[in-house]
Design a protein around this motif. Structure first.
Motif, PDB file in Angstrom:
ATOM      1  N   ALA A   1       0.834  -1.207   0.000  1.00 27.30           N
ATOM      2  CA  ALA A   1       0.000   0.000   0.000  1.00 27.30           C
ATOM      3  C   ALA A   1       0.868   1.256   0.000  1.00 27.30           C
ATOM      4  CB  ALA A   1      -0.939  -0.007   1.204  1.00 27.30           C
ATOM      5  N   ARG A   2       1.943   1.254   0.801  1.00 21.18           N
ATOM      6  CA  ARG A   2       2.851   2.410   0.844  1.00 21.18           C
ATOM      7  C   ARG A   2       3.541   2.604  -0.506  1.00 21.18           C
ATOM      8  NH1 ARG A   2       4.616   4.897   5.092  1.00 21.18           N
ATOM      9  NH2 ARG A   2       6.773   4.930   4.416  1.00 21.18           N
ATOM     10  N   ALA A   3       3.992   1.516  -1.104  1.00 23.24           N
ATOM     11  CA  ALA A   3       4.668   1.600  -2.402  1.00 23.24           C
ATOM     12  C   ALA A   3       3.718   2.167  -3.455  1.00 23.24           C
ATOM     13  CB  ALA A   3       5.176   0.224  -2.828  1.00 23.24           C
ATOM     14  N   GLU A   4       2.484   1.683  -3.477  1.00 20.80           N
ATOM     15  CA  GLU A   4       1.502   2.175  -4.443  1.00 20.80           C
ATOM     16  C   GLU A   4       1.172   3.641  -4.200  1.00 20.80           C
ATOM     17  OE1 GLU A   4      -1.758  -0.562  -4.160  1.00 20.80           O
ATOM     18  OE2 GLU A   4      -0.599  -2.180  -5.090  1.00 20.80           O
ATOM     19  N   SER A   5       1.085   4.045  -2.938  1.00 22.88           N
ATOM     20  CA  SER A   5       0.770   5.432  -2.597  1.00 22.88           C
ATOM     21  C   SER A   5       1.873   6.377  -3.084  1.00 22.88           C
ATOM     22  CB  SER A   5       0.584   5.570  -1.082  1.00 22.88           C
ATOM     23  OG  SER A   5       0.387   6.915  -0.718  1.00 22.88           O
ATOM     24  N   PHE A   6       3.122   6.025  -2.763  1.00 20.74           N
ATOM     25  CA  PHE A   6       4.219   6.895  -3.193  1.00 20.74           C
ATOM     26  C   PHE A   6       4.381   6.872  -4.705  1.00 20.74           C
ATOM     27  CE2 PHE A   6       8.909   7.502  -3.972  1.00 20.74           C
ATOM     28  CZ  PHE A   6       8.818   8.891  -4.012  1.00 20.74           C
ATOM     29  N   LEU A   7       4.263   5.711  -5.299  1.00 21.79           N
ATOM     30  CA  LEU A   7       4.415   5.618  -6.747  1.00 21.79           C
ATOM     31  C   LEU A   7       3.351   6.469  -7.454  1.00 21.79           C
ATOM     32  CD1 LEU A   7       6.149   4.433  -8.957  1.00 21.79           C
ATOM     33  CD2 LEU A   7       4.705   2.398  -8.926  1.00 21.79           C
ATOM     34  N   ALA A   8       2.125   6.438  -6.965  1.00 23.70           N
ATOM     35  CA  ALA A   8       1.058   7.263  -7.554  1.00 23.70           C
ATOM     36  C   ALA A   8       1.398   8.740  -7.408  1.00 23.70           C
ATOM     37  CB  ALA A   8      -0.283   6.959  -6.889  1.00 23.70           C
ATOM     38  N   TYR A   9       1.902   9.139  -6.232  1.00 27.90           N
ATOM     39  CA  TYR A   9       2.288  10.529  -5.994  1.00 27.90           C
ATOM     40  C   TYR A   9       3.424  10.937  -6.938  1.00 27.90           C
ATOM     41  CZ  TYR A   9       3.377  14.726  -3.248  1.00 27.90           C
ATOM     42  OH  TYR A   9       3.589  16.016  -2.840  1.00 27.90           O
ATOM     43  N   PHE A  10       4.432  10.075  -7.050  1.00 27.60           N
ATOM     44  CA  PHE A  10       5.582  10.362  -7.908  1.00 27.60           C
ATOM     45  C   PHE A  10       5.166  10.448  -9.377  1.00 27.60           C
ATOM     46  CE2 PHE A  10       9.110   9.037 -10.619  1.00 27.60           C
ATOM     47  CZ  PHE A  10      10.074   9.960 -10.247  1.00 27.60           C
ATOM     48  N   CYS A  36       2.252  11.083 -10.646  1.00 30.19           N
ATOM     49  CA  CYS A  36       1.427  12.274 -10.862  1.00 30.19           C
ATOM     50  C   CYS A  36       2.323  13.497 -11.054  1.00 30.19           C
ATOM     51  CB  CYS A  36       0.478  12.459  -9.676  1.00 30.19           C
ATOM     52  SG  CYS A  36      -0.613  13.887  -9.816  1.00 30.19           S
ATOM     53  N   TRP A  37       3.356  13.620 -10.221  1.00 31.47           N
ATOM     54  CA  TRP A  37       4.305  14.732 -10.340  1.00 31.47           C
ATOM     55  C   TRP A  37       5.090  14.630 -11.656  1.00 31.47           C
ATOM     56  CZ3 TRP A  37       4.755  19.382  -8.652  1.00 31.47           C
ATOM     57  CH2 TRP A  37       5.949  20.067  -8.769  1.00 31.47           C
ATOM     58  N   ALA A  38       5.526  13.430 -11.978  1.00 30.73           N
ATOM     59  CA  ALA A  38       6.278  13.217 -13.226  1.00 30.73           C
ATOM     60  C   ALA A  38       5.428  13.611 -14.432  1.00 30.73           C
ATOM     61  CB  ALA A  38       6.723  11.759 -13.332  1.00 30.73           C
ATOM     62  N   ASP A  39       4.146  13.275 -14.397  1.00 28.69           N
ATOM     63  CA  ASP A  39       3.250  13.642 -15.484  1.00 28.69           C
ATOM     64  C   ASP A  39       3.124  15.161 -15.582  1.00 28.69           C
ATOM     65  OD1 ASP A  39       1.291  12.888 -17.566  1.00 28.69           O
ATOM     66  OD2 ASP A  39      -0.141  13.832 -16.187  1.00 28.69           O
ATOM     67  N   ARG A  40       2.989  15.801 -14.441  1.00 22.68           N
ATOM     68  CA  ARG A  40       2.886  17.268 -14.412  1.00 22.68           C
ATOM     69  C   ARG A  40       4.154  17.921 -14.959  1.00 22.68           C
ATOM     70  NH1 ARG A  40       0.281  21.533 -11.974  1.00 22.68           N
ATOM     71  NH2 ARG A  40       1.604  23.166 -11.115  1.00 22.68           N
ATOM     72  N   MET A  41       5.307  17.314 -14.659  1.00 21.93           N
ATOM     73  CA  MET A  41       6.590  17.856 -15.101  1.00 21.93           C
ATOM     74  C   MET A  41       6.968  17.368 -16.511  1.00 21.93           C
ATOM     75  SD  MET A  41       7.196  19.738 -12.586  1.00 21.93           S
ATOM     76  CE  MET A  41       8.797  20.332 -13.017  1.00 21.93           C
ATOM     77  N   ARG A  71      14.475  23.115  -0.733  1.00 25.72           N
ATOM     78  CA  ARG A  71      13.742  24.064  -1.573  1.00 25.72           C
ATOM     79  C   ARG A  71      12.848  23.324  -2.565  1.00 25.72           C
ATOM     80  NH1 ARG A  71      17.740  26.439  -4.865  1.00 25.72           N
ATOM     81  NH2 ARG A  71      17.133  24.847  -6.333  1.00 25.72           N
ATOM     82  N   ASP A  72      13.392  22.260  -3.172  1.00 26.44           N
ATOM     83  CA  ASP A  72      12.614  21.480  -4.133  1.00 26.44           C
ATOM     84  C   ASP A  72      11.437  20.767  -3.457  1.00 26.44           C
ATOM     85  OD1 ASP A  72      14.328  22.334  -6.100  1.00 26.44           O
ATOM     86  OD2 ASP A  72      15.376  20.418  -6.309  1.00 26.44           O
ATOM     87  N   THR A  73      11.639  20.289  -2.235  1.00 24.31           N
ATOM     88  CA  THR A  73      10.555  19.639  -1.499  1.00 24.31           C
ATOM     89  C   THR A  73       9.408  20.615  -1.280  1.00 24.31           C
ATOM     90  OG1 THR A  73      12.066  18.108  -0.385  1.00 24.31           O
ATOM     91  CG2 THR A  73       9.928  18.493   0.667  1.00 24.31           C
ATOM     92  N   LYS A  74       9.727  21.823  -0.868  1.00 24.02           N
ATOM     93  CA  LYS A  74       8.688  22.841  -0.675  1.00 24.02           C
ATOM     94  C   LYS A  74       7.968  23.141  -1.984  1.00 24.02           C
ATOM     95  CE  LYS A  74       8.950  26.387   1.793  1.00 24.02           C
ATOM     96  NZ  LYS A  74       9.301  27.699   2.303  1.00 24.02           N
ATOM     97  N   ARG A  75       8.706  23.177  -3.068  1.00 27.64           N
ATOM     98  CA  ARG A  75       8.103  23.455  -4.376  1.00 27.64           C
ATOM     99  C   ARG A  75       7.152  22.336  -4.783  1.00 27.64           C
ATOM    100  NH1 ARG A  75       9.252  22.413  -9.743  1.00 27.64           N
ATOM    101  NH2 ARG A  75      11.140  21.294  -9.208  1.00 27.64           N
ATOM    102  N   VAL A  76       7.552  21.098  -4.576  1.00 32.16           N
ATOM    103  CA  VAL A  76       6.670  19.974  -4.898  1.00 32.16           C
ATOM    104  C   VAL A  76       5.397  20.064  -4.060  1.00 32.16           C
ATOM    105  CG1 VAL A  76       6.391  17.459  -4.807  1.00 32.16           C
ATOM    106  CG2 VAL A  76       8.546  18.438  -5.633  1.00 32.16           C
ATOM    107  N   LEU A  77       5.544  20.297  -2.766  1.00 37.27           N
ATOM    108  CA  LEU A  77       4.375  20.396  -1.893  1.00 37.27           C
ATOM    109  C   LEU A  77       3.416  21.497  -2.349  1.00 37.27           C
ATOM    110  CD1 LEU A  77       6.021  19.928   1.598  1.00 37.27           C
ATOM    111  CD2 LEU A  77       4.185  18.509   0.653  1.00 37.27           C
ATOM    112  N   SER A  78       3.959  22.628  -2.749  1.00 31.96           N
ATOM    113  CA  SER A  78       3.102  23.765  -3.094  1.00 31.96           C
ATOM    114  C   SER A  78       2.488  23.658  -4.490  1.00 31.96           C
ATOM    115  CB  SER A  78       3.876  25.073  -2.966  1.00 31.96           C
ATOM    116  OG  SER A  78       4.894  25.151  -3.927  1.00 31.96           O
ATOM    117  N   LYS A  79       3.036  22.808  -5.361  1.00 28.88           N
ATOM    118  CA  LYS A  79       2.542  22.731  -6.730  1.00 28.88           C
ATOM    119  C   LYS A  79       1.928  21.378  -7.107  1.00 28.88           C
ATOM    120  CE  LYS A  79       5.561  26.328  -8.480  1.00 28.88           C
ATOM    121  NZ  LYS A  79       4.554  27.344  -8.409  1.00 28.88           N
ATOM    122  N   HIS A  80       2.130  20.364  -6.292  1.00 29.54           N
ATOM    123  CA  HIS A  80       1.599  19.034  -6.595  1.00 29.54           C
ATOM    124  C   HIS A  80       0.081  19.040  -6.394  1.00 29.54           C
ATOM    125  CE1 HIS A  80       0.943  14.740  -6.569  1.00 29.54           C
ATOM    126  NE2 HIS A  80       2.213  14.540  -6.886  1.00 29.54           N
TER     127      HIS A  80
END
Length: 117
Positions: free
Chosen positions: A9-18, A20-25, A92-101
Motif C-alpha cells: 500500500a505504501r509503495a503504491e501510494s508513493f508511486l502514484a504521488y511520484f 502524478c508529479w512526473a506527469d505534471r513535469m 527548496r525542491d521539497t517545498k516546491r513539490v508540496l506547493s505545486k503538486h
C-alpha cells in the motif's frame, strides 16, 4: 521482492504521488526510478540511497520528502549531501513539490527553505 500488504500500500501510494508529479513535469520515467520509488516507500526507518551520478537522487528525494510530509506533517528527514548547497536545494525542491503538486497544493507550508534545511 515480496512485500507485506502494508508495504504494498505504501509503495503504491508513493508511486502514484511520484507518477502524478512526473506527469505534471512531463518527465519520461525510467524503470529504475520506479524501482527506487518502491524501495524508498518500503525501506526501514534508516537507509542510504546511493545511485550513480546523474540518477536524479535529489529530485527523487524531494518528491519522496513531499509525499512523506503529506502522509505525516510531523515527519522529519535528515538529508546529508556532499555540500550544504545540495541539502538546501533538496529542501527548496521539497517545498516546491508540496506547493505545486495536485495532491498537496492545498497544504499550508510554513518556514523558509533554511528551516527545512
Amino acid at each position: 521482492m515480496r512485500l507485506s500488504p502494508e508495504q504494498q500500500a505504501r509503495a503504491e501510494s508513493f508511486l502514484a504521488y511520484f507518477l502524478c508529479w512526473a506527469d505534471r513535469m512531463e518527465w519520461i520515467v525510467p524503470e529504475i526510478h520506479i524501482r527506487a520509488c518502491v524501495w524508498l516507500a518500503t525501506k526501514g526507518p534508516v537507509a542510504v540511497l546511493r545511485c550513480f551520478r546523474g540518477f536524479g537522487k535529489s529530485t527523487l528525494l524531494a518528491v519522496y520528502n513531499a509525499w512523506r510530509y503529506k502522509e505525516n506533517p510531523a515527519w522529519r528527514l535528515l538529508h546529508q549531501g556532499d555540500q550544504d548547497g545540495t541539502a538546501y536545494k533538496t529542501s527548496r525542491d521539497t517545498k516546491r513539490v508540496l506547493s505545486k503538486h495536485p495532491m498537496t497544493r492545498h497544504m499550508v507550508i510554513r518556514g523558509e527553505s533554511s528551516f527545512w534545511w
